[in-house]
Design a protein around this motif. Sequence first.
Motif, short mmCIF file in Angstrom:
data_model
loop_
_atom_site.label_atom_id
_atom_site.label_comp_id
_atom_site.label_asym_id
_atom_site.label_seq_id
_atom_site.Cartn_x
_atom_site.Cartn_y
_atom_site.Cartn_z
N ARG A 1 0.82 -1.08 0.00
CA ARG A 1 -0.01 -0.06 0.04
C ARG A 1 1.08 1.31 0.00
N LEU A 2 0.50 2.25 -0.74
CA LEU A 2 1.17 3.45 -0.75
C LEU A 2 0.16 4.70 -0.45
N ARG A 3 0.35 5.71 0.49
CA ARG A 3 -0.58 6.76 0.70
C ARG A 3 0.29 8.16 0.24
N ILE A 4 -0.46 8.89 -0.30
CA ILE A 4 0.43 9.98 -0.83
C ILE A 4 -0.60 11.38 -0.78
N ASP A 5 -0.11 12.57 -0.44
CA ASP A 5 -1.13 13.67 -0.23
C ASP A 5 -0.47 14.58 -1.43
N LEU A 6 -1.41 15.07 -2.14
CA LEU A 6 -1.06 16.00 -3.57
C LEU A 6 -1.90 17.16 -3.42
N PRO A 7 -1.56 18.46 -3.82
CA PRO A 7 -2.32 19.60 -3.99
C PRO A 7 -3.24 19.03 -4.92
N ASN A 8 -4.53 19.63 -4.88
CA ASN A 8 -5.63 19.49 -5.47
C ASN A 8 -5.31 19.71 -6.96
N GLY A 9 -4.88 20.75 -7.43
CA GLY A 9 -4.80 20.94 -8.85
C GLY A 9 -3.92 20.27 -9.59
N LEU A 10 -2.44 19.89 -8.94
CA LEU A 10 -1.61 18.87 -9.63
C LEU A 10 -2.03 17.52 -9.46
N ALA A 11 -2.75 17.05 -8.50
CA ALA A 11 -3.48 15.62 -8.61
C ALA A 11 -4.34 15.52 -9.78
N ARG A 12 -5.28 16.75 -9.92
CA ARG A 12 -6.47 16.53 -10.84
C ARG A 12 -5.71 16.93 -12.21
N ASP A 13 -4.72 17.61 -12.69
CA ASP A 13 -4.30 18.04 -13.95
C ASP A 13 -3.22 17.13 -14.35
N LEU A 14 -2.36 16.87 -13.40
CA LEU A 14 -1.15 16.07 -13.91
C LEU A 14 -0.86 14.42 -13.29
N VAL A 15 -1.15 14.21 -12.05
CA VAL A 15 -0.73 13.00 -11.49
C VAL A 15 -1.85 11.94 -11.87
N ILE A 16 -2.99 12.26 -11.58
CA ILE A 16 -4.18 11.13 -11.65
C ILE A 16 -4.18 10.89 -13.06
N PRO A 17 -4.46 11.90 -14.00
CA PRO A 17 -4.59 11.44 -15.41
C PRO A 17 -3.29 10.40 -16.07
N ARG A 18 -2.10 10.37 -15.36
CA ARG A 18 -1.11 9.54 -15.75
C ARG A 18 -0.88 8.26 -14.76
N LEU A 19 -1.68 8.15 -13.67
CA LEU A 19 -1.75 7.04 -12.61
C LEU A 19 -1.94 5.64 -13.22
N PRO A 20 -2.70 5.65 -14.64
CA PRO A 20 -2.81 4.25 -14.94
C PRO A 20 -1.71 3.45 -15.77
N GLU A 21 -0.56 4.39 -16.07
CA GLU A 21 0.48 3.88 -16.43
C GLU A 21 1.40 3.30 -15.36
N PHE A 22 1.37 3.93 -14.16
CA PHE A 22 2.00 3.61 -12.83
C PHE A 22 1.30 2.26 -12.56
N LEU A 23 0.16 2.28 -12.55
CA LEU A 23 -0.57 0.82 -11.69
C LEU A 23 -0.37 -0.29 -12.98
N ALA A 24 -0.39 0.10 -14.37
CA ALA A 24 -0.11 -1.13 -15.25
C ALA A 24 1.29 -1.57 -15.00
N ALA A 25 2.02 -1.00 -14.48
CA ALA A 25 3.47 -1.45 -14.13
C ALA A 25 3.60 -2.14 -13.00
N HIS A 26 2.70 -1.91 -11.98
CA HIS A 26 2.60 -2.19 -10.72
C HIS A 26 1.12 -2.61 -10.32
N PRO A 27 0.46 -3.40 -11.01
CA PRO A 27 -0.78 -3.82 -10.52
C PRO A 27 -1.23 -4.31 -9.11
N GLN A 28 -0.03 -4.75 -8.57
CA GLN A 28 -0.45 -5.31 -7.04
C GLN A 28 -0.52 -4.25 -5.96
N LEU A 29 0.06 -3.04 -6.44
CA LEU A 29 -0.01 -2.08 -5.49
C LEU A 29 -1.50 -1.38 -5.37
#
Length: 299
Positions: free
Chosen positions: A92-120
């Motif tokens: 498990r991972l827990r991360i805190d992000l500013p709302n704008g950066l989470a919405r505009d940058l991080v979450i849209p790219r999150l599928p690629e990270f989970l594709a590489a690490h589907p057990q996380l």
Amino acid sequence: MDLDTLRIFVRVAELSSFTRAAEQLGMAKGRVSDAVTRLEAGLGTRLLQRTTRSVRLSPDGEQFMARAAELLREADELQTLFQPAGSGLRGRLRIDLPNGLARDLVIPRLPEFLAAHPQLEIGISTTDRRVDLVREGFDCVLRIGALVDSDLVVRRLGELPQVNVASPDYLKRHGTPRSLADLAAHRVVHYADKLGLQGAAWDYLDKGVAKRLPMRCNVVVNGTDAYHAACLAGLGMIQAPMLGMQRHIDAGTLLQVLPKLAAPPLPVSLLYAHRRHVPLRVRAMLDWVTQVVSPHVAR
């Protein structure tokens, strides 16, 4: 003694609370308390000193905590030692992000990270308040602005240039400022953790020196979404990172003003706790967030 019991104890010790530990672990408070009690009985010593108001480590508990935390980190490393290349990370991972950066940058790219690490399993907090990384159980936090956490490890990613903007309706009603003197006839939307009119100001650089000009305001907010919405509604001018304002400027819903009197750029940093061995999953998240955010910040 098993690793799950150690994890429960370490989380209680880090948070100084059985209740918060139970919430973060997804367990009943009684089960958490029983696990710590059995651990203490097996060791023959009191690890935690409990009162009705606080939970803190005993002297033996402090010594045991250091060894237990180290053992858990080594166990995380051993768990992935013989995994085939490309099999991904677990946990498990827990991360805190500013709302704008989470919405505009991080979450849209999150599928690629989970594709590489589907057990996380990833928990994402998006809040404008400054979370306590250790007490609230986060593995890392991404912060915009000046830092005050001297006991955390800091990875500086760069800076976000800021821009001054106002809605066309606001400028139609109040005019477009051309100088600092013109700001006497204008208002800003004030962003503050505690709602109050005090502290409203215009930040700018004068020959490289940061300065503030007190301003009038009618609206105070404590969240970035409300800050942007108030500006779009014509309630005053704001100073905000260009990253979040560019789409509004391109669409013409906000207009740039006083470009030579912008606020100083805001530092962007990743923070995580001091550890001798950072778990592989946390290192992977740190490196990935750095890769995602770095192209959008100035060095």
